[in-house]
Design a protein around this motif. Structure first.
Motif, mmCIF file in Angstrom:
data_model
loop_
_atom_site.group_PDB
_atom_site.id
_atom_site.type_symbol
_atom_site.label_atom_id
_atom_site.label_comp_id
_atom_site.label_asym_id
_atom_site.label_seq_id
_atom_site.Cartn_x
_atom_site.Cartn_y
_atom_site.Cartn_z
ATOM 1 N N LYS A 146 48.238 43.118 148.073
ATOM 2 C CA LYS A 146 47.393 44.161 147.489
ATOM 3 C C LYS A 146 45.920 43.739 147.566
ATOM 4 C CE LYS A 146 47.774 46.944 143.344
ATOM 5 N NZ LYS A 146 48.466 47.060 142.084
ATOM 6 N N LEU A 147 45.683 42.499 147.206
ATOM 7 C CA LEU A 147 44.312 41.970 147.240
ATOM 8 C C LEU A 147 43.769 42.001 148.675
ATOM 9 C CD1 LEU A 147 41.972 40.584 145.724
ATOM 10 C CD2 LEU A 147 43.087 38.399 146.146
ATOM 11 N N HIS A 148 44.639 41.614 149.606
ATOM 12 C CA HIS A 148 44.230 41.613 151.020
ATOM 13 C C HIS A 148 43.837 43.036 151.452
ATOM 14 C CE1 HIS A 148 44.205 40.711 155.273
ATOM 15 N NE2 HIS A 148 45.055 41.694 155.474
ATOM 16 N N ARG A 149 44.700 44.003 151.111
ATOM 17 C CA ARG A 149 44.414 45.395 151.485
ATOM 18 C C ARG A 149 43.105 45.874 150.866
ATOM 19 N NH1 ARG A 149 49.878 46.236 150.764
ATOM 20 N NH2 ARG A 149 49.542 47.071 148.665
ATOM 21 N N LYS A 150 42.880 45.471 149.609
ATOM 22 C CA LYS A 150 41.656 45.897 148.917
ATOM 23 C C LYS A 150 40.423 45.322 149.599
ATOM 24 C CE LYS A 150 42.384 47.399 144.333
ATOM 25 N NZ LYS A 150 41.985 47.260 142.970
ATOM 26 N N GLN A 170 40.220 44.382 152.746
ATOM 27 C CA GLN A 170 40.089 45.052 154.053
ATOM 28 C C GLN A 170 39.490 46.457 153.919
ATOM 29 O OE1 GLN A 170 40.915 43.591 157.143
ATOM 30 N NE2 GLN A 170 40.979 41.826 155.793
ATOM 31 N N ASN A 171 39.887 47.141 152.864
ATOM 32 C CA ASN A 171 39.446 48.535 152.710
ATOM 33 C C ASN A 171 38.177 48.683 151.873
ATOM 34 O OD1 ASN A 171 41.686 49.309 154.171
ATOM 35 N ND2 ASN A 171 42.962 49.560 152.344
ATOM 36 N N GLY A 172 37.588 47.559 151.483
ATOM 37 C CA GLY A 172 36.354 47.611 150.690
ATOM 38 C C GLY A 172 36.564 48.220 149.312
ATOM 39 N N ARG A 173 37.754 47.999 148.735
ATOM 40 C CA ARG A 173 38.041 48.594 147.425
ATOM 41 C C ARG A 173 38.040 47.551 146.302
ATOM 42 N NH1 ARG A 173 42.046 50.948 145.725
ATOM 43 N NH2 ARG A 173 40.922 52.534 144.559
#
Ligand code: SF4
Length: 209
Positions: free
Chosen positions: A188-192, A194-197
């Motif tokens: 989840k952290l990785h996706r965040k 990557q997506n600038g969230r």
């Protein structure tokens, strides 16, 4: 935030006592939008209520008055106070079959009188909660609850391919669950990142044009 299955007077009270605000979808939320529910004259939600006299007015224009209160205990031992109401006169009502439920009752329908048992505390909590749930904040939180809570199960089961525990015993299963949660959180952290969230906790509601 919680889904409809968690709605109870006990839970509302617990949340309030802990200085939090409940956003729980009422258990009757979906069904209450259906025509069948709205036309169901047996439901207290479809009766008029007179606050001054604490009476409900039924489809037949009769008053359901307070006859007493009763203490009910939930499975967890929580004590509820329920107010009992009884119709002043159901004798010649043409609505009896629709209004009085309980097909297995031994007393013939002609001799029966409409009774209600209502927890005022629960009704108060549900009413306040419903206002919050349909507000912009409530809609945003509901959408996020379903993405974050339900989504995590999907990610763990489908994306991470987790189908069954490898270990046995409460402690071991707990440890395995913690590892799964850790793995999921890292993803989840990785996706965040990557997506600038990063730092954004809620997905915003997409408004249709
Ligand atoms: S059965 Fe009694 S409570 Fe129900 S509509 Fe008739 S009079 Fe009213």
């Amino acid at each position: 935030m919680a889904d409809a299955g968690y709605e109870s007077e006990e839970n509302y009270g617990f949340i309030e006592k802990n200085g939090q605000i409940a956003f729980i979808k009422p258990a009757n939320y979906e069904i209450s939008k259906k025509r069948k529910y709205k036309n169901d004259i047996s439901r207290v939600e479809n009766m008029d209520y007179e606050k001054d006299t604490d009476t409900y007015i039924c489809k037949n224009g009769k008053r359901l008055e307070v006859t007493g209160t009763i203490n009910r205990k939930s499975r967890t031992g929580y004590q509820m106070v329920k107010t009992q109401y009884q119709c002043e006169d159901c004798k010649d009502s043409n609505y009896k079959a629709q209004c009085i439920k309980g097909r297995n009752c031994k007393t013939p329908l002609e001799e029966r009188t409409k009774r209600l048992e209502i927890s005022k505390e629960f009704m108060k909590y549900r009413k306040e909660d419903l206002v919050r749930i349909v507000s912009d904040e409530g809609i945003e939180l509901r959408i996020n609850r379903s993405i974050q809570a339900e989504g995590s199960f999907a990610q763990i089961k489908q994306d991470m391919g987790f189908r069954r525990y490898l270990t046995r015993g409460t402690q071991n299963v707990l440890a395995e669950s913690i590892f799964l949660a850790l793995g999921n959180n890292m993803n989840k952290l990785h996706r965040k990142i990557q997506n600038g969230r990063l730092g954004k906790y809620l997905h915003s509601v997409k408004k249709s044009a």
